[in-house]
Design an enzyme around this catalytic site. Sequence first.
Site, PDB file in Angstrom:
ATOM      1  N   GLU A  84      10.632  -3.072 -19.313  1.00 15.82           N
ATOM      2  CA  GLU A  84      11.293  -2.984 -20.625  1.00 15.82           C
ATOM      3  C   GLU A  84      12.361  -4.084 -20.763  1.00 15.82           C
ATOM      4  O   GLU A  84      12.506  -4.705 -21.815  1.00 15.82           O
ATOM      5  CB  GLU A  84      11.891  -1.586 -20.818  1.00 15.82           C
ATOM      6  CG  GLU A  84      10.770  -0.569 -21.063  1.00 15.82           C
ATOM      7  CD  GLU A  84      11.243   0.873 -21.132  1.00 15.82           C
ATOM      8  OE1 GLU A  84      11.965   1.291 -20.201  1.00 15.82           O
ATOM      9  OE2 GLU A  84      10.893   1.562 -22.090  1.00 15.82           O
ATOM     10  N   GLU A 109       5.874   5.447 -15.915  1.00 22.38           N
ATOM     11  CA  GLU A 109       6.671   6.632 -16.270  1.00 22.38           C
ATOM     12  C   GLU A 109       5.820   7.886 -16.442  1.00 22.38           C
ATOM     13  O   GLU A 109       6.241   8.987 -16.077  1.00 22.38           O
ATOM     14  CB  GLU A 109       7.450   6.390 -17.570  1.00 22.38           C
ATOM     15  CG  GLU A 109       8.644   5.475 -17.424  1.00 22.38           C
ATOM     16  CD  GLU A 109       8.311   4.013 -17.596  1.00 22.38           C
ATOM     17  OE1 GLU A 109       7.138   3.625 -17.409  1.00 22.38           O
ATOM     18  OE2 GLU A 109       9.227   3.242 -17.916  1.00 22.38           O
TER      19      GLU A 109
HETATM   20  C1  LIG Z   1      18.529  14.654 -21.430  1.00 25.32           C
HETATM   21  C2  LIG Z   1      18.147  13.535 -22.311  1.00 25.32           C
HETATM   22  C3  LIG Z   1      19.009  12.329 -22.163  1.00 25.32           C
HETATM   23  C4  LIG Z   1      18.648  11.279 -23.175  1.00 25.32           C
HETATM   24  C5  LIG Z   1      19.262   9.977 -22.862  1.00 25.32           C
HETATM   25  C6  LIG Z   1      18.788   8.905 -23.776  1.00 25.32           C
HETATM   26  C7  LIG Z   1      17.560   8.203 -23.337  1.00 25.32           C
HETATM   27  C8  LIG Z   1      17.671   7.565 -21.984  1.00 25.32           C
HETATM   28  C9  LIG Z   1      16.642   6.561 -21.847  1.00 25.32           C
HETATM   29  C10 LIG Z   1      16.350   6.306 -20.409  1.00 25.32           C
HETATM   30  C11 LIG Z   1      15.139   5.478 -20.425  1.00 25.32           C
HETATM   31  C12 LIG Z   1      14.575   5.245 -19.088  1.00 25.32           C
HETATM   32  C13 LIG Z   1      13.232   4.582 -19.261  1.00 25.32           C
HETATM   33  C14 LIG Z   1      12.766   4.005 -17.982  1.00 25.32           C
HETATM   34  C15 LIG Z   1      12.236   4.781 -17.085  1.00 25.32           C
HETATM   35  C16 LIG Z   1      11.858   4.239 -15.769  1.00 25.32           C
HETATM   36  O1  LIG Z   1      11.945   3.076 -15.469  1.00 25.32           O
HETATM   37  S1  LIG Z   1      11.318   5.362 -14.649  1.00 25.32           S
HETATM   38  C17 LIG Z   1      10.920   4.413 -13.221  1.00 25.32           C
HETATM   39  C18 LIG Z   1       9.625   3.693 -13.391  1.00 25.32           C
HETATM   40  N1  LIG Z   1       9.285   3.013 -12.160  1.00 25.32           N
HETATM   41  C19 LIG Z   1       8.505   3.517 -11.232  1.00 25.32           C
HETATM   42  O2  LIG Z   1       7.945   4.570 -11.376  1.00 25.32           O
HETATM   43  C20 LIG Z   1       8.339   2.705  -9.980  1.00 25.32           C
HETATM   44  C21 LIG Z   1       8.538   3.576  -8.796  1.00 25.32           C
HETATM   45  N2  LIG Z   1       8.460   2.834  -7.549  1.00 25.32           N
HETATM   46  C22 LIG Z   1       7.303   2.455  -7.001  1.00 25.32           C
HETATM   47  O3  LIG Z   1       6.226   2.608  -7.520  1.00 25.32           O
HETATM   48  C23 LIG Z   1       7.388   1.836  -5.655  1.00 25.32           C
HETATM   49  O4  LIG Z   1       8.579   2.253  -5.057  1.00 25.32           O
HETATM   50  C24 LIG Z   1       7.326   0.287  -5.653  1.00 25.32           C
HETATM   51  C25 LIG Z   1       8.365  -0.292  -6.576  1.00 25.32           C
HETATM   52  C26 LIG Z   1       5.928  -0.168  -6.089  1.00 25.32           C
HETATM   53  C27 LIG Z   1       7.606  -0.235  -4.219  1.00 25.32           C
HETATM   54  O5  LIG Z   1       6.709   0.370  -3.322  1.00 25.32           O
HETATM   55  P1  LIG Z   1       6.940   0.249  -1.735  1.00 25.32           P
HETATM   56  O6  LIG Z   1       7.202  -1.146  -1.386  1.00 25.32           O
HETATM   57  O7  LIG Z   1       5.782   0.951  -1.105  1.00 25.32           O
HETATM   58  O8  LIG Z   1       8.292   1.016  -1.445  1.00 25.32           O
HETATM   59  P2  LIG Z   1       8.644   2.563  -1.622  1.00 25.32           P
HETATM   60  O9  LIG Z   1       8.675   3.186  -0.289  1.00 25.32           O
HETATM   61  O10 LIG Z   1       7.795   3.186  -2.656  1.00 25.32           O
HETATM   62  O11 LIG Z   1      10.117   2.473  -2.238  1.00 25.32           O
HETATM   63  C28 LIG Z   1      11.200   1.966  -1.464  1.00 25.32           C
HETATM   64  C29 LIG Z   1      12.423   2.798  -1.749  1.00 25.32           C
HETATM   65  O12 LIG Z   1      12.794   2.610  -3.113  1.00 25.32           O
HETATM   66  C30 LIG Z   1      12.918   3.863  -3.761  1.00 25.32           C
HETATM   67  N3  LIG Z   1      12.542   3.665  -5.177  1.00 25.32           N
HETATM   68  C31 LIG Z   1      11.484   3.018  -5.648  1.00 25.32           C
HETATM   69  N4  LIG Z   1      11.523   2.976  -6.976  1.00 25.32           N
HETATM   70  C32 LIG Z   1      12.642   3.617  -7.357  1.00 25.32           C
HETATM   71  C33 LIG Z   1      13.223   3.907  -8.626  1.00 25.32           C
HETATM   72  N5  LIG Z   1      12.696   3.461  -9.782  1.00 25.32           N
HETATM   73  N6  LIG Z   1      14.371   4.592  -8.634  1.00 25.32           N
HETATM   74  C34 LIG Z   1      14.971   5.005  -7.488  1.00 25.32           C
HETATM   75  N7  LIG Z   1      14.457   4.755  -6.260  1.00 25.32           N
HETATM   76  C35 LIG Z   1      13.303   4.066  -6.199  1.00 25.32           C
HETATM   77  C36 LIG Z   1      11.959   4.759  -3.012  1.00 25.32           C
HETATM   78  O13 LIG Z   1      12.273   6.104  -3.189  1.00 25.32           O
HETATM   79  C37 LIG Z   1      12.182   4.280  -1.589  1.00 25.32           C
HETATM   80  O14 LIG Z   1      13.376   4.825  -1.115  1.00 25.32           O
HETATM   81  P3  LIG Z   1      13.376   6.011  -0.068  1.00 25.32           P
HETATM   82  O15 LIG Z   1      12.808   7.191  -0.804  1.00 25.32           O
HETATM   83  O16 LIG Z   1      14.797   6.185   0.299  1.00 25.32           O
HETATM   84  O17 LIG Z   1      12.494   5.558   1.049  1.00 25.32           O
END
Ligand SMILES: CCCCCCCCCCCCC/C=C/C(=O)SCCNC(=O)CCNC(=O)[C@H](O)C(C)(C)COP(=O)(O)OP(=O)(O)OC[C@H]1O[C@@H](n2cnc3c(N)ncnc32)[C@H](O)[C@@H]1OP(=O)(O)O
Length: 727
Positions: free
Chosen positions: A105, A125
């Site tokens: 985004e 998401e």
């Molecule tokens: C109540 C109402 C309120 C209203 C408020 C108004 C509106 C608010 C608007 C808010 C809008 C938000 C919109 C956006 C939403 C998003 O972006 S959601 C997130 C989308 N992204 C993902 O789903 C990606 C997730 N991650 C992955 O797929 C993988 O981690 C990777 C990036 C492909 C990397 O893979 P790999 O190398 O295999 O590593 P991992 O082991 O998976 O990850 C490493 C560590 O990183 C942590 N992690 C990964 N992504 C995130 C993340 N997005 N947030 C936090 N942490 C993340 C992952 O957990 C690992 O950490 P550990 O668990 O400690 O090992």
Amino acid sequence: MAQYRRAGAAVAVIRLHNAPVNALSSAVVQALAQGVKKADLDPSVKAVVICGANGKFSAGADIRTFSSLQPRDRPALAETVSLIERSQKPVVAAIEGVALGGGLEVALGCHYRIAHAQARVGFPEVLLGILPAAEGTQRLPRLIGIPAALDLITTGRHVLAAEALKLGIIDEIVKENTVERAIELASKVSGQPLGPRKISLKPVPDLPDMEAILSEALVKVKRKARGRLSPEMCIQAIKAAVQLPFAEGVEKERELFRFLLGSGQAKAQQYAFFAERAVEKWTMPSGTSWKTASAQPIRKAAVIGLGTMGRGIVTSLVKAKMLVVALEQDQKQLDIGREAVTSLLQWEASKMQQSGQSQDICDPARLQFTLDFGALRDVDLVIEAVFEDMALKKEIFRKLSTICKPEAFLCTNTSALDIDEIAAVTSHPHQVIGTHFFSPAHVMKLLEVIRGHHTSPTTIATAMSLAKTLNKVGVLVGNCFGFVGNRMMAPYVEQAIFLLEEGCKPEEVDQAVEGFGFHMGPFRMLDLAGLDVGWRSRKGQGLTGPKLAPGTPARQRESRRYSPLPDFLCEQGRYGQKAGKGWYLYEKPGGRTANPDPWLYNFLSEYRETHGIKARFVDQEEILERCLYALINEGFQILADRIASAPEDIDVIYIYGYGWPTHRGGPMFHASTVGLPHVLSRLQKYSEAHPDIPKLQPSPFLKKLVALGSPPLREWVSHVRQPSSKL
Ligand SMILES: CCCCCCCCCCCCC/C=C/C(=O)SCCNC(=O)CCNC(=O)[C@H](O)C(C)(C)COP(=O)(O)OP(=O)(O)OC[C@H]1O[C@@H](n2cnc3c(N)ncnc32)[C@H](O)[C@@H]1OP(=O)(O)O
């Protein structure tokens, strides 16, 4: 959090910084917004580049913060994306690694996007039970059109740079120096009009059959979603992009996001996301863990047995670019296996080609088919995948123990058998481990890794690392009959069959379970797996067949209730789909359409009459509770027995191996959601009604947790009794 620097005289570079994946925490978002404002205010800055530290743009919003969002919270990320787009100076996104969710985004708020060839972008998401709510559902359709946006937003799939370029998400691909190239581009385009580059100002590309496209997409996602709300809400948000001006579409997107975030499904799916990552960090009851054990490299592996499982395992290993020796016992089986593996690999290659990945997986030089055990002398790891026969497995392991090099790891692919008994016939029991693959093994994500009594930490680390290499989720479990998955499956299936005795039809039980979100109810699943598998196992255990003591009552084994129904079906050759009949009737042997079978209805009536059972109406709630709570109850016992080291392990096994719906978070998460006192009271009620079914008697560990006031799931294991000290 976001570093601001100057590159040359006129370009400002903002680098997102939040290891390991540059998640957009509120501090990162704030720092990004400050950077953009600073660049805008500085007259000497003519253009801006946004990039991410450590070769990753951003994995999106920080998922851990969603649980603390309040309805009144400001949509800070969306405001920042707008701020970027409104900038008077061109902003270029330099995408390396990943730009996912909020990360993409941010990139869509930029006026230009350059990506490294290996970079991946996407809106995952939907897999977290939410939608791209920083204006992503409104910008992406404007950029790439409705059909492609529907695909990406409702599936959550990641696309490689090449596909992203084709779709129009990015403007250019580079093989190296992404940030430098972005700086060059930023300098080049500074001063050019930005209006045409602002996606929010573009109209959604019109299509004559827009209504039909949206309706068809809705029907399709509803059919697949099995109760998951987020795909449908994604379509509603995209529809708003078509029907409303940008600002109103954004309002609708936010409203849908709030609804999803409050639905409970988002919480379950986000729990599942972190559970999947938590299981990688394995621990043994001794305290040894992933932190101290290191995996050995596996360059060359062997698979013994080219049946359905063996073929899938070979395919997975070859896809992971390993050298593989595939061994069978006779030429005919070897030829059949070779043909099957070749066609699986061709299929995989064509899938990879379609998604723009390199398809050099079929290199025959990496795969050797043989009848000769001698070919296993130099392999680093062997996976035995012959059928479930202890004597045969032991014979193979005895041979492996003498033929393989002493440091080779020996894995047995079994769904229930005792790893220690197999290890005992080898000279290196510490290098023996169970690897329970799920069928089809080249598709299913789960690998249950079973530690035997003597299995060394290095062997465990190597098997867990193998799972990762094969793109699977490895879950370490202890050694007991059926391990975690099948041990919990047994009381679930048992309840389903008892319910038939009591008056249900197979389709009624299946509908209740499928209504909960499972892809398949227990009877369709049994027909698919083959009824003879369980029959062989029951005969082996002396529950039926020649080993059964004469005079044993038909519906009782060791004073427990037993149903001989599945044995009777097998005696009639009704082995399930492959025979064209089982719990259902199929159009032909191997057919896939399960039709209710009048023969079975008659058979069940006669059976009830013979055994003096009065059929009763069983409602959906009882069907579901008896099947699921029996399974969950066993899960508590498994935790108490330290066969699984945490509830997350069980949940991941059920989501990836048994089709438990992700939006319900796994069986143990589900128990915590409906409330442990509720699960306990329902089990108590059913076990009082059926005192001859021990699996309905609540686990003492469940009772203990309830007595402790039902602590949150993450605290459960701290209440498991530690084994008494040997000191
Ligand atoms: C109540 C109402 C309120 C209203 C408020 C108004 C509106 C608010 C608007 C808010 C809008 C938000 C919109 C956006 C939403 C998003 O972006 S959601 C997130 C989308 N992204 C993902 O789903 C990606 C997730 N991650 C992955 O797929 C993988 O981690 C990777 C990036 C492909 C990397 O893979 P790999 O190398 O295999 O590593 P991992 O082991 O998976 O990850 C490493 C560590 O990183 C942590 N992690 C990964 N992504 C995130 C993340 N997005 N947030 C936090 N942490 C993340 C992952 O957990 C690992 O950490 P550990 O668990 O400690 O090992």
